[in-house]
Design a protein around this motif. Sequence first.
Motif, PDB file in Angstrom:
ATOM      1  N   ILE A 125       0.873  -1.181   0.000  1.00 11.70           N
ATOM      2  CA  ILE A 125       0.000   0.000   0.000  1.00 11.70           C
ATOM      3  C   ILE A 125       0.904   1.223   0.000  1.00 11.70           C
ATOM      4  CG2 ILE A 125      -1.828   1.253   1.208  1.00 11.70           C
ATOM      5  CD1 ILE A 125      -2.758  -1.407   2.374  1.00 11.70           C
ATOM      6  N   GLY A 126       0.902   1.921  -1.103  1.00 12.69           N
ATOM      7  CA  GLY A 126       1.808   3.049  -1.276  1.00 12.69           C
ATOM      8  C   GLY A 126       1.206   4.365  -0.834  1.00 12.69           C
ATOM      9  N   THR A 127       1.421   5.403  -1.646  1.00 13.58           N
ATOM     10  CA  THR A 127       1.032   6.749  -1.231  1.00 13.58           C
ATOM     11  C   THR A 127       0.222   7.435  -2.319  1.00 13.58           C
ATOM     12  OG1 THR A 127       3.027   7.659  -2.205  1.00 13.58           O
ATOM     13  CG2 THR A 127       3.126   7.054   0.126  1.00 13.58           C
ATOM     14  N   HIS A 129      -0.150  11.497  -3.809  1.00 11.19           N
ATOM     15  CA  HIS A 129       0.476  12.815  -3.726  1.00 11.19           C
ATOM     16  C   HIS A 129      -0.614  13.853  -3.896  1.00 11.19           C
ATOM     17  CE1 HIS A 129       3.863  15.469  -3.698  1.00 11.19           C
ATOM     18  NE2 HIS A 129       3.416  16.085  -4.787  1.00 11.19           N
ATOM     19  N   HIS A 133       1.669  17.137  -0.586  1.00 15.60           N
ATOM     20  CA  HIS A 133       2.026  16.199   0.483  1.00 15.60           C
ATOM     21  C   HIS A 133       1.953  14.780  -0.040  1.00 15.60           C
ATOM     22  CE1 HIS A 133       1.926  19.124   3.812  1.00 15.60           C
ATOM     23  NE2 HIS A 133       1.046  19.735   3.040  1.00 15.60           N
ATOM     24  N   THR A 134       2.857  13.960   0.458  1.00 12.52           N
ATOM     25  CA  THR A 134       2.813  12.541   0.116  1.00 12.52           C
ATOM     26  C   THR A 134       2.190  11.806   1.297  1.00 12.52           C
ATOM     27  OG1 THR A 134       4.783  12.800  -1.215  1.00 12.52           O
ATOM     28  CG2 THR A 134       4.174  10.563  -0.602  1.00 12.52           C
ATOM     29  N   LEU A 135       1.007  11.244   1.076  1.00 15.39           N
ATOM     30  CA  LEU A 135       0.250  10.634   2.180  1.00 15.39           C
ATOM     31  C   LEU A 135       0.055   9.154   1.935  1.00 15.39           C
ATOM     32  CD1 LEU A 135      -2.490  13.375   2.316  1.00 15.39           C
ATOM     33  CD2 LEU A 135      -0.548  13.144   3.859  1.00 15.39           C
ATOM     34  N   TRP A 136       0.118   8.383   2.991  1.00 11.72           N
ATOM     35  CA  TRP A 136      -0.085   6.932   2.872  1.00 11.72           C
ATOM     36  C   TRP A 136      -1.514   6.670   2.394  1.00 11.72           C
ATOM     37  CZ3 TRP A 136      -1.996   2.841   6.602  1.00 11.72           C
ATOM     38  CH2 TRP A 136      -1.714   1.572   6.096  1.00 11.72           C
ATOM     39  N   TRP A 139      -4.532   5.623   4.744  1.00 12.47           N
ATOM     40  CA  TRP A 139      -5.386   6.590   5.456  1.00 12.47           C
ATOM     41  C   TRP A 139      -6.656   6.867   4.677  1.00 12.47           C
ATOM     42  CZ3 TRP A 139      -4.472   6.773  10.211  1.00 12.47           C
ATOM     43  CH2 TRP A 139      -3.164   6.800  10.718  1.00 12.47           C
TER      44      TRP A 139
ATOM     45  N   LEU B   6      -2.528  16.371   8.279  1.00 11.41           N
ATOM     46  CA  LEU B   6      -2.091  15.682   7.070  1.00 11.41           C
ATOM     47  C   LEU B   6      -0.595  15.395   7.115  1.00 11.41           C
ATOM     48  CD1 LEU B   6      -4.096  17.554   4.283  1.00 11.41           C
ATOM     49  CD2 LEU B   6      -4.397  15.198   5.034  1.00 11.41           C
ATOM     50  N   THR B   7       0.169  16.367   7.596  1.00  6.24           N
ATOM     51  CA  THR B   7       1.611  16.178   7.687  1.00  6.24           C
ATOM     52  C   THR B   7       1.924  15.031   8.630  1.00  6.24           C
ATOM     53  OG1 THR B   7       1.736  18.560   7.485  1.00  6.24           O
ATOM     54  CG2 THR B   7       3.780  17.406   8.006  1.00  6.24           C
ATOM     55  N   GLY B  10       1.285  11.872   6.981  1.00  2.00           N
ATOM     56  CA  GLY B  10       2.269  11.566   5.960  1.00  2.00           C
ATOM     57  C   GLY B  10       3.616  11.200   6.559  1.00  2.00           C
ATOM     58  N   ARG B 109       4.408   4.516  -7.475  1.00  2.00           N
ATOM     59  CA  ARG B 109       3.735   5.457  -8.359  1.00  2.00           C
ATOM     60  C   ARG B 109       4.757   5.948  -9.371  1.00  2.00           C
ATOM     61  NH1 ARG B 109       2.656  10.081  -6.252  1.00  2.00           N
ATOM     62  NH2 ARG B 109       3.112   9.475  -4.114  1.00  2.00           N
ATOM     63  N   LEU B 136       8.239   1.658   1.055  1.00  2.00           N
ATOM     64  CA  LEU B 136       7.577   2.131  -0.161  1.00  2.00           C
ATOM     65  C   LEU B 136       7.121   3.583  -0.002  1.00  2.00           C
ATOM     66  CD1 LEU B 136       6.391   1.367  -2.971  1.00  2.00           C
ATOM     67  CD2 LEU B 136       4.323   0.617  -1.783  1.00  2.00           C
ATOM     68  N   THR B 137       6.531   3.878   1.166  1.00  2.00           N
ATOM     69  CA  THR B 137       6.017   5.226   1.417  1.00  2.00           C
ATOM     70  C   THR B 137       7.159   6.244   1.463  1.00  2.00           C
ATOM     71  OG1 THR B 137       4.237   4.204   2.668  1.00  2.00           O
ATOM     72  CG2 THR B 137       4.559   6.538   3.003  1.00  2.00           C
ATOM     73  N   GLU B 140       8.411   6.715  -2.121  1.00  2.00           N
ATOM     74  CA  GLU B 140       7.521   7.527  -2.956  1.00  2.00           C
ATOM     75  C   GLU B 140       7.549   8.993  -2.534  1.00  2.00           C
ATOM     76  OE1 GLU B 140       4.281   4.275  -4.642  1.00  2.00           O
ATOM     77  OE2 GLU B 140       3.644   5.624  -3.052  1.00  2.00           O
ATOM     78  N   ALA B 141       7.695   9.240  -1.225  1.00  2.00           N
ATOM     79  CA  ALA B 141       7.793  10.629  -0.763  1.00  2.00           C
ATOM     80  C   ALA B 141       9.050  11.271  -1.351  1.00  2.00           C
ATOM     81  CB  ALA B 141       7.838  10.667   0.767  1.00  2.00           C
ATOM     82  N   ASP B 144       8.488  11.971  -5.053  1.00  2.00           N
ATOM     83  CA  ASP B 144       7.657  13.165  -5.248  1.00  2.00           C
ATOM     84  C   ASP B 144       8.498  14.433  -5.135  1.00  2.00           C
ATOM     85  OD1 ASP B 144       5.273  11.908  -5.739  1.00  2.00           O
ATOM     86  OD2 ASP B 144       4.698  11.812  -3.635  1.00  2.00           O
TER      87      ASP B 144
END
Lengths: 325, 151
Positions: A125-127, A129, A133-136, A139, B6-7, B10, B109, B136-137, B140-141, B144
Motif C-alpha cells: 500500500i503506497g502513497t 500525492h 504532500h505525500t500521504l499513505w 489513510w 495531514l503532515t 504523511g 507510483r 515504499l512510502t 515515494e515521498a 515526489d
Amino acid sequence: MKKDLNFGRTELPPELQQTVRRAIRLEWFTIGYLVVTVSLIAAVMGNSQAMRAAWVEDMLALIPPIAFLVAVAIIKKPPTRRRPYGQHRAVGVGHLISAAALLVMGSLLILESAIGLVKGEHPPIGTFHLFGHTLWQGWFMIVVMLLLIPVPVILGRMKIKLAGALHDKVLYADADMLKADWRTSLGTAVGVAGVGFGLWWFDAAAAIFVGLSVVKDGVSNMSVAVTDLTDSRARTIEGNAPHPLIMAVENYARGLEWVQDAGARVRDQGHVFHTELFIVPKDGASLTLGQLQELRAGIVEMDWKLADVVVAPVATLPAEVHIGT
Amino acid sequence: MAVAALTLMGCTSSGYPADPERTLDEVSGSTLRVGIVHHPPHVDATGPAPSGTEVELIEGFADRIDADVEWTVAGEEAVMTAIEEGDLHLGAGGFTTDTPWSTHAAITRSYVERAAPDGTVTEFVLAAPMGENQFLTTLEAYLDESSPEPQ
C-alpha cells in the motif's frame, strides 16, 4: 391524481401504494448511493484485498434494488391466459438471482484471500500525492470505509419497515444486508489499519471476513428464495413461522355455520398469496353457489394479499393441508 | 490544523505504516541492494560504474536514508525474483506502469512521465519489495520531492 400502482390484479390500498412509491424512491436512492461508494472505493483501493472485497460487496449490493425495481415493473401486468397466476413470481426469480450472485462472489472472495494468506502475499500500500504532500494511501482507505458506515444502517432500517408492509422478500433481504453492512466497512478499515502496523495478514483476514458475510447473505437468501419458488407454505417476512393469514382463513371458514371443517393450502407468489381452501360441509347442509361466493369474498376482504382464492368443497380434507390446532 | 494533521499522517519516520520485514530499518545507515537492468537512458550498465537518470535518482534516495548502494546488474526476471525473495531492496531499469511484474514486486507510483512523438505517454516506475509499506512510502515521498515535474 397519481396512476394506480398495483400488483397485477391485486388492488393495493392507497396507503400501500404510497409505500410502494416510497420503496421505489428508496431503491433509486440506494442505487445512486452505491454508485458513489463503488467509485470512491475504486479510487482508493490500490492493492488491498480487503478493499477489493468491500468493493465487490457494494457492487453486489446493487443487485437487490435493481431486482426490486424490475420486479415492481413486471408484476404490474395482470394475469393472462398464458400466465394465469400473474407475474408475481418475478419477485422470486429476482431473489434467486441475487442469492446466487452473492453465493458465488462471496465464495470467490474467500478463496482468493485464503490463497493469498497461504502464499504469504504481503499487500503493498503506497502513497497518494495530494496538495504537495505525500500521504499513505491506507489513510484514505480507512477514512472512506469509516464514512461508509452510517448510511446503509439508516437505509436498512427504513427499508425493513416497508418490506414488512409490502410482504416483499427482496426488499427485506436488501434491508437485512444493508443493516449488517457497517460490520464489513469497519472490518475493512481495521484490516487496512492492521497492515499499517506491519501485520500484513490483516488485509486478507478482513477480506475473508467480508467474504463470509457475503456468503452468509447468499445462503440465507437462497434458502428463502428456493423455499418460496418450490411452493412451500406461506411464511412471515422473517421466514421463521407460518404466515398467520393461513390460520385466519381457516378459522374464518370454520366460523360459518354450514362448514364442518376447513383447511387451506397457501403459497407465497411474491407479495401476494395463492390460496386453495378446502371445506367439508356439515352433514345435510345444502351448498349453494351464493354461500361459496360469500365465503370467497369474505376471505378476499381479510387482507390485500388474499386476492387469488379458490374454494373447493370436499368430503374429507387432504392430509397435506394445515388442519388447525 | 488540517495541514498539521495531514503532515502527521504523511510522517513515515513514525513507523506507521510499518514494514513487516523491517526493510527500511535494515537499509537505513547500511546497504541498499539495488538490482538494475541495462536500459538507457534510465540505466546504463555498460561502464565501470552504472549511470543514468534512475541510477542518479536511487543514489539520491540512498543519501536520504544514509545508505550505501550495492548494484547488481541482471535481467528483468532475475531482478524481480530477487526482490520477491528479499535478496534485493529495489529494482530499476526503465520499468513502466504497465509492467507485468506487479505480482512479484511493489510497483511505485510513476516518478516521471514521458510523451513519445506519437503522443503516447509512458510513466516510469521503480520496483520495491511487496508489502514493505514504510519503505515504499518513504521512497515515494522522496520520488515526489525529486520529481522533475509535479505529478
